[in-house]
Motif scaffolding. Structure first.
Motif, PDB file in Angstrom:
ATOM      1  N   ASP A 150       0.798  -1.231   0.000  1.00 14.49           N
ATOM      2  CA  ASP A 150       0.000   0.000   0.000  1.00 14.49           C
ATOM      3  C   ASP A 150       0.833   1.284   0.000  1.00 14.49           C
ATOM      4  O   ASP A 150       0.279   2.367   0.181  1.00 14.49           O
ATOM      5  CB  ASP A 150      -0.996   0.035   1.176  1.00 14.49           C
ATOM      6  N   ARG A 151       2.152   1.199  -0.202  1.00 16.71           N
ATOM      7  CA  ARG A 151       2.967   2.421  -0.270  1.00 16.71           C
ATOM      8  C   ARG A 151       2.658   3.126  -1.584  1.00 16.71           C
ATOM      9  O   ARG A 151       2.737   2.529  -2.645  1.00 16.71           O
ATOM     10  CB  ARG A 151       4.459   2.111  -0.174  1.00 16.71           C
ATOM     11  N   PRO A 152       2.300   4.421  -1.533  1.00 16.18           N
ATOM     12  CA  PRO A 152       1.998   5.155  -2.766  1.00 16.18           C
ATOM     13  C   PRO A 152       3.217   5.200  -3.697  1.00 16.18           C
ATOM     14  O   PRO A 152       4.349   5.321  -3.238  1.00 16.18           O
ATOM     15  CB  PRO A 152       1.645   6.566  -2.273  1.00 16.18           C
ATOM     16  N   ALA A 153       2.963   5.122  -4.982  1.00 14.75           N
ATOM     17  CA  ALA A 153       4.047   5.123  -5.974  1.00 14.75           C
ATOM     18  C   ALA A 153       4.843   6.428  -5.952  1.00 14.75           C
ATOM     19  O   ALA A 153       6.034   6.432  -6.255  1.00 14.75           O
ATOM     20  CB  ALA A 153       3.473   4.884  -7.362  1.00 14.75           C
ATOM     21  N   ASP A 154       4.213   7.546  -5.575  1.00 13.53           N
ATOM     22  CA  ASP A 154       4.904   8.836  -5.567  1.00 13.53           C
ATOM     23  C   ASP A 154       5.546   9.177  -4.221  1.00 13.53           C
ATOM     24  O   ASP A 154       6.071  10.261  -4.039  1.00 13.53           O
ATOM     25  CB  ASP A 154       3.948   9.955  -5.987  1.00 13.53           C
ATOM     26  N   GLU A 155       5.523   8.261  -3.273  1.00  9.52           N
ATOM     27  CA  GLU A 155       6.145   8.470  -1.964  1.00  9.52           C
ATOM     28  C   GLU A 155       7.664   8.487  -2.150  1.00  9.52           C
ATOM     29  O   GLU A 155       8.238   7.519  -2.634  1.00  9.52           O
ATOM     30  CB  GLU A 155       5.737   7.370  -0.986  1.00  9.52           C
TER      31      GLU A 155
END
Length: 110
Positions: free
Chosen positions: A91-96
């Motif tokens: 669930d880590r956002p791609a833009d993090e």
């Protein structure tokens, strides 16, 4: 691994932005040349080893005007560190920008 290096006990938790209290166990070290600080320790969220570098200055390698160099003062309540353990967290956002679990906390810079 040396005797004084703690063993990493990473937990495969899902990404979640979470604030933790001040973490006194982190080590801080001035970078070569004195233009930055390295902060290393174990993330209180996932248990992964994380390292953060802060750099001082403009980053362009030159100064437009000559000024009297003043020492960099550290915030009294420390600096915010974000988990950058490098482990995959669901669930880590791609833009993090940080490769971690979403945890953040403060450390005192000595």
């Amino acid at each position: 691994m040396t005797e004084d290096t703690p063993i990493e006990h990473h937990r495969a938790i899902s990404y979640q932005v979470k604030d933790y209290e001040l973490q006194p166990e982190f080590s801080t070290q001035r970078l070569v040349g004195g233009h930055g600080i390295n902060v290393t320790g174990i993330c209180p969220g996932c248990g992964g080893r994380t390292t953060t570098n802060w750099y001082y200055g403009t980053g362009n390698g030159y100064k437009a005007f000559r000024r009297k160099k003043e020492p960099v003062t550290e915030p009294a309540d420390g600096r915010t560190v974000c988990c950058d353990c490098g482990h995959g967290h669901a669930d880590r956002p791609a833009d993090e920008p940080f490769q971690g679990c979403g945890a953040h906390w403060r450390v005192k810079i000595s």
